[in-house]
Design a protein around this motif. Structure first.
Motif, PDB file in Angstrom:
ATOM      1  N   LEU A 103       0.804  -1.221   0.000  1.00  0.00           N
ATOM      2  CA  LEU A 103       0.000   0.000   0.000  1.00  0.00           C
ATOM      3  C   LEU A 103       0.837   1.270   0.000  1.00  0.00           C
ATOM      4  N   ASP A 104       1.800   1.345   0.909  1.00  0.00           N
ATOM      5  CA  ASP A 104       2.633   2.543   0.988  1.00  0.00           C
ATOM      6  C   ASP A 104       3.948   2.214   1.686  1.00  0.00           C
ATOM      7  N   ALA A 105       4.854   3.169   1.644  1.00  0.00           N
ATOM      8  CA  ALA A 105       6.162   2.994   2.286  1.00  0.00           C
ATOM      9  C   ALA A 105       6.587   4.314   2.899  1.00  0.00           C
ATOM     10  N   SER A 106       7.377   4.239   3.956  1.00  0.00           N
ATOM     11  CA  SER A 106       7.860   5.469   4.600  1.00  0.00           C
ATOM     12  C   SER A 106       9.191   5.221   5.293  1.00  0.00           C
ATOM     13  N   PHE A 107      10.081   6.186   5.184  1.00  0.00           N
ATOM     14  CA  PHE A 107      11.348   6.171   5.901  1.00  0.00           C
ATOM     15  C   PHE A 107      11.214   6.991   7.177  1.00  0.00           C
ATOM     16  N   THR A 108      11.935   6.601   8.220  1.00  0.00           N
ATOM     17  CA  THR A 108      12.090   7.502   9.352  1.00  0.00           C
ATOM     18  C   THR A 108      12.969   8.663   8.900  1.00  0.00           C
ATOM     19  N   LEU A 114      12.848   1.528   7.086  1.00  0.00           N
ATOM     20  CA  LEU A 114      11.874   1.664   6.003  1.00  0.00           C
ATOM     21  C   LEU A 114      10.700   0.756   6.345  1.00  0.00           C
ATOM     22  N   THR A 115       9.519   1.349   6.491  1.00  0.00           N
ATOM     23  CA  THR A 115       8.311   0.588   6.808  1.00  0.00           C
ATOM     24  C   THR A 115       7.426   0.506   5.572  1.00  0.00           C
ATOM     25  N   ILE A 116       6.992  -0.707   5.246  1.00  0.00           N
ATOM     26  CA  ILE A 116       6.104  -0.925   4.103  1.00  0.00           C
ATOM     27  C   ILE A 116       4.841  -1.600   4.599  1.00  0.00           C
ATOM     28  N   ASN A 117       3.693  -0.976   4.374  1.00  0.00           N
ATOM     29  CA  ASN A 117       2.406  -1.543   4.756  1.00  0.00           C
ATOM     30  C   ASN A 117       1.834  -2.351   3.597  1.00  0.00           C
TER      31      ASN A 117
END
Length: 262
Positions: A103-108, A114-117
């Motif tokens: 669905l999406d990804a985000s870096f701190t 790196l978090t990927i939902n």
């Protein structure tokens, strides 16, 4: 208790609480906070919070600083890099024929994680996928499987009422919703009426449940045999909010109103 502020990492996201000692923050100010994942860029959503019954304030992490121009530029670059990481990861998923949808990804902010939902109908063995993503981006990778309610929160949409989904608009966390809430409010147990976009029970069933429960506590229960001025009969219907109940007496239905002042 000290100065506590609530922040959001996404505009439609959940509010998280941090110590803000030494800061006089206003809503919508951007800050850098300390989290278990690393430093993160966030926006202040609540200030000078006083009611936190379910939080351990002593173990609460802190706001590090009000964000600088450099922090903001780094945040913007991370958004771009995260979009590229998501595209790369989706290609890997397709090549490996994994039954999952990213669905999406985000870096701190500090790029320590790196978090990927993603969503999937069952458990997925994504160990090889994580290894390849980590090899490219040289950081810790977290793949987080979302439930159907979380999916609705992330994606957004319109509810039966025609308004934006509560979970993505303003709800800070998703409560446990039970079928008894629908029964309590005399709502027909039709899935198309009581289920939301996620396919689960509507979150709004909880909004008025406390009021209905209070009103019901003063009324007889359906099936009870009670005495009335017209004789004894069985309670067959409740009009909870109007404090009325219908009794079947010798084949006739008679409505009575409860006088709570007595």
């Amino acid at each position: 208790m000290g100065n506590i502020c609530g922040v959001k990492f996404k505009d439609s996201g959940k509010i998280y609480y941090f110590k803000a000692d030494g800061f006089d923050l206003k809503k919508n100010v951007t800050v850098v906070v300390d989290t278990e994942k690393g430093e993160q860029f966030a926006k202040v959503a609540e200030t000078h919070v006083t009611m936190l019954k379910h939080f351990d304030v002593d173990s609460m992490k802190s706001i590090i600083r009000i964000s600088s121009k450099n922090d903001y530029n780094k945040y913007l670059k991370n958004l771009k890099d995260a979009a590229e990481a998501l595209s790369f990861s989706r290609k890997l998923v397709k090549d490996k024929k994994l039954d999952m949808r990213l669905l999406d990804a985000s870096f701190t902010l500090d790029k320590k994680q790196l978090t990927i939902n993603f969503i999937a109908d069952s458990r997925i063995d994504f160990r090889d996928l994580v290894k390849e993503i980590a090899a490219k981006y040289k950081t810790r990778i977290e793949l987080h499987q979302l439930g159907v309610r979380d999916k609705s929160r992330e994606i957004g949409g319109l509810g039966q009422c025609g308004r934006e989904l509560c979970c993505s608009k303003f709800l800070n966390g998703i409560e446990t919703i039970s079928i008894n809430m629908a029964k309590n409010q005399n709502i027909a147990l039709n899935p198309s009426k009581i289920n939301g976009a996620c396919g689960r029970l509507l979150c709004c069933l909880s909004y008025e449940d406390e009021v209905y429960s209070e009103h019901r506590s003063y009324l007889p229960k359906i099936g009870d045999v009670i005495k009335t001025k017209d004789g004894s009969g069985k309670v067959v219907y409740l009009d909870v909010l109007n404090n009325k109940y219908t009794v079947l007496i010798d084949g006739d239905r008679k409505e009575y109103e409860l006088d709570r002042d007595k």
